[in-house]
Scaffold this motif. Structure first.
Motif, PDB file in Angstrom:
ATOM      1  N   LEU A  72       0.831  -1.199   0.000  1.00 51.05           N
ATOM      2  CA  LEU A  72       0.000   0.000   0.000  1.00 51.05           C
ATOM      3  C   LEU A  72       0.869   1.255   0.000  1.00 51.05           C
ATOM      4  O   LEU A  72       1.981   1.243   0.542  1.00 51.05           O
ATOM      5  N   ASP A  73       0.340   2.349  -0.562  1.00 48.85           N
ATOM      6  CA  ASP A  73       1.075   3.607  -0.462  1.00 48.85           C
ATOM      7  C   ASP A  73       0.944   4.142   0.974  1.00 48.85           C
ATOM      8  O   ASP A  73       0.193   3.594   1.788  1.00 48.85           O
ATOM      9  N   THR A  74       1.639   5.211   1.270  1.00 53.98           N
ATOM     10  CA  THR A  74       1.721   5.745   2.639  1.00 53.98           C
ATOM     11  C   THR A  74       0.354   6.035   3.242  1.00 53.98           C
ATOM     12  O   THR A  74       0.059   5.615   4.364  1.00 53.98           O
ATOM     13  N   ASN A  75      -0.497   6.754   2.521  1.00 50.78           N
ATOM     14  CA  ASN A  75      -1.810   7.130   3.068  1.00 50.78           C
ATOM     15  C   ASN A  75      -2.730   5.924   3.227  1.00 50.78           C
ATOM     16  O   ASN A  75      -3.455   5.827   4.214  1.00 50.78           O
ATOM     17  N   LEU A  76      -2.720   5.025   2.254  1.00 43.83           N
ATOM     18  CA  LEU A  76      -3.548   3.828   2.377  1.00 43.83           C
ATOM     19  C   LEU A  76      -3.074   2.939   3.520  1.00 43.83           C
ATOM     20  O   LEU A  76      -3.889   2.347   4.231  1.00 43.83           O
ATOM     21  N   PHE A  77      -1.749   2.856   3.716  1.00 42.72           N
ATOM     22  CA  PHE A  77      -1.232   2.047   4.808  1.00 42.72           C
ATOM     23  C   PHE A  77      -1.672   2.611   6.156  1.00 42.72           C
ATOM     24  O   PHE A  77      -2.074   1.857   7.047  1.00 42.72           O
ATOM     25  N   LYS A  78      -1.653   3.922   6.304  1.00 43.05           N
ATOM     26  CA  LYS A  78      -2.138   4.547   7.543  1.00 43.05           C
ATOM     27  C   LYS A  78      -3.614   4.229   7.774  1.00 43.05           C
ATOM     28  O   LYS A  78      -4.029   3.911   8.882  1.00 43.05           O
ATOM     29  N   ALA A  79      -4.401   4.310   6.715  1.00 42.14           N
ATOM     30  CA  ALA A  79      -5.831   4.013   6.825  1.00 42.14           C
ATOM     31  C   ALA A  79      -6.044   2.540   7.180  1.00 42.14           C
ATOM     32  O   ALA A  79      -6.901   2.209   8.003  1.00 42.14           O
ATOM     33  N   PHE A  80      -5.252   1.665   6.574  1.00 44.13           N
ATOM     34  CA  PHE A  80      -5.335   0.235   6.872  1.00 44.13           C
ATOM     35  C   PHE A  80      -5.022  -0.023   8.346  1.00 44.13           C
ATOM     36  O   PHE A  80      -5.764  -0.732   9.030  1.00 44.13           O
ATOM     37  N   LEU A  81      -3.940   0.556   8.845  1.00 43.40           N
ATOM     38  CA  LEU A  81      -3.582   0.367  10.256  1.00 43.40           C
ATOM     39  C   LEU A  81      -4.684   0.879  11.180  1.00 43.40           C
ATOM     40  O   LEU A  81      -4.960   0.277  12.220  1.00 43.40           O
ATOM     41  N   THR A  82      -5.327   1.968  10.790  1.00 46.68           N
ATOM     42  CA  THR A  82      -6.410   2.540  11.587  1.00 46.68           C
ATOM     43  C   THR A  82      -7.608   1.592  11.653  1.00 46.68           C
ATOM     44  O   THR A  82      -8.271   1.484  12.685  1.00 46.68           O
TER      45      THR A  82
END
Length: 183
Positions: free
Chosen positions: A161-171
């Motif tokens: 995932l790109d940076t923003n999607l990875f943050k959303a995934f972790l959330t």
């Protein structure tokens, strides 16, 4: 026993135990939701959702998707390599792909994805999450240092995932571990 009969009290294969664990988990979730008088729809083995297919619960504008894993030995822990290995049943890549798939299938819904198991986490992975099983905010925002930062970077790379999607995934991800074993 000598006569070929199955021993009383002897349990079936680990595969069947996993299915039983999933079924009992689904029953518990359905009963909890029903008792709270919340309208819901539940699907088991919901193929549209990829790796988070074991239990998918729709409740209003929320989607709760569960990957349920049963360990014959509940004292075992997931290790970071379990999440980094793309062939593992708990691969972060598989989870991220499935998360993205569900997000695309149900835009406008709030999504929470769960790894539900009777196993635990080793200390390396445990350092990334809070007491509720969610990734710590400092991990999500990439504000941690040392080994935690290094592991987050490895997970981000492995997720694809790109940076923003990875943050959303972790959330949206939550560990529900050390859950009760089968009776």
């Amino acid at each position: 026993q000598e006569d070929g009969m199955v021993e009383i009290g002897k349990r079936g294969s680990s595969r069947r135990k996993g299915d039983e664990y999933q079924d009992l988990t689904a029953l518990r979730l359905a009963l909890e939701t029903y008792v709270h008088r919340k309208p819901f729809k539940m699907f088991l083995d919901y193929e549209k959702s990829g790796n988070f297919d074991d239990i998918v619960l729709f409740e209003g504008s929320d989607v709760f998707a569960y990957q349920v894993k049963y360990a014959v030995n509940p004292l075992e822990n997931y290790k970071k390599d379990d999440f980094l290995n793309p062939d593992s049943s708990v691969s972060i890549k598989k989870f991220a792909t499935s998360w993205q798939r569900i997000k695309n299938l149900f835009p406008g819904y709030r999504l929470t994805v769960y790894l539900y198991s009777n196993k635990g986490l080793d200390n390396d992975v445990l350092a990334l999450i809070n007491s509720e099983g969610k990734f710590e905010q400092g991990v999500i925002e990439d504000r941690r240092r040392g080994n935690v930062k290094k592991l987050r970077l490895e997970l981000a790379k492995a997720s694809g995932l790109d940076t923003n999607l990875f943050k959303a995934f972790l959330t949206d991800f939550q560990f529900l571990l050390r859950q009760p074993d089968l009776p």
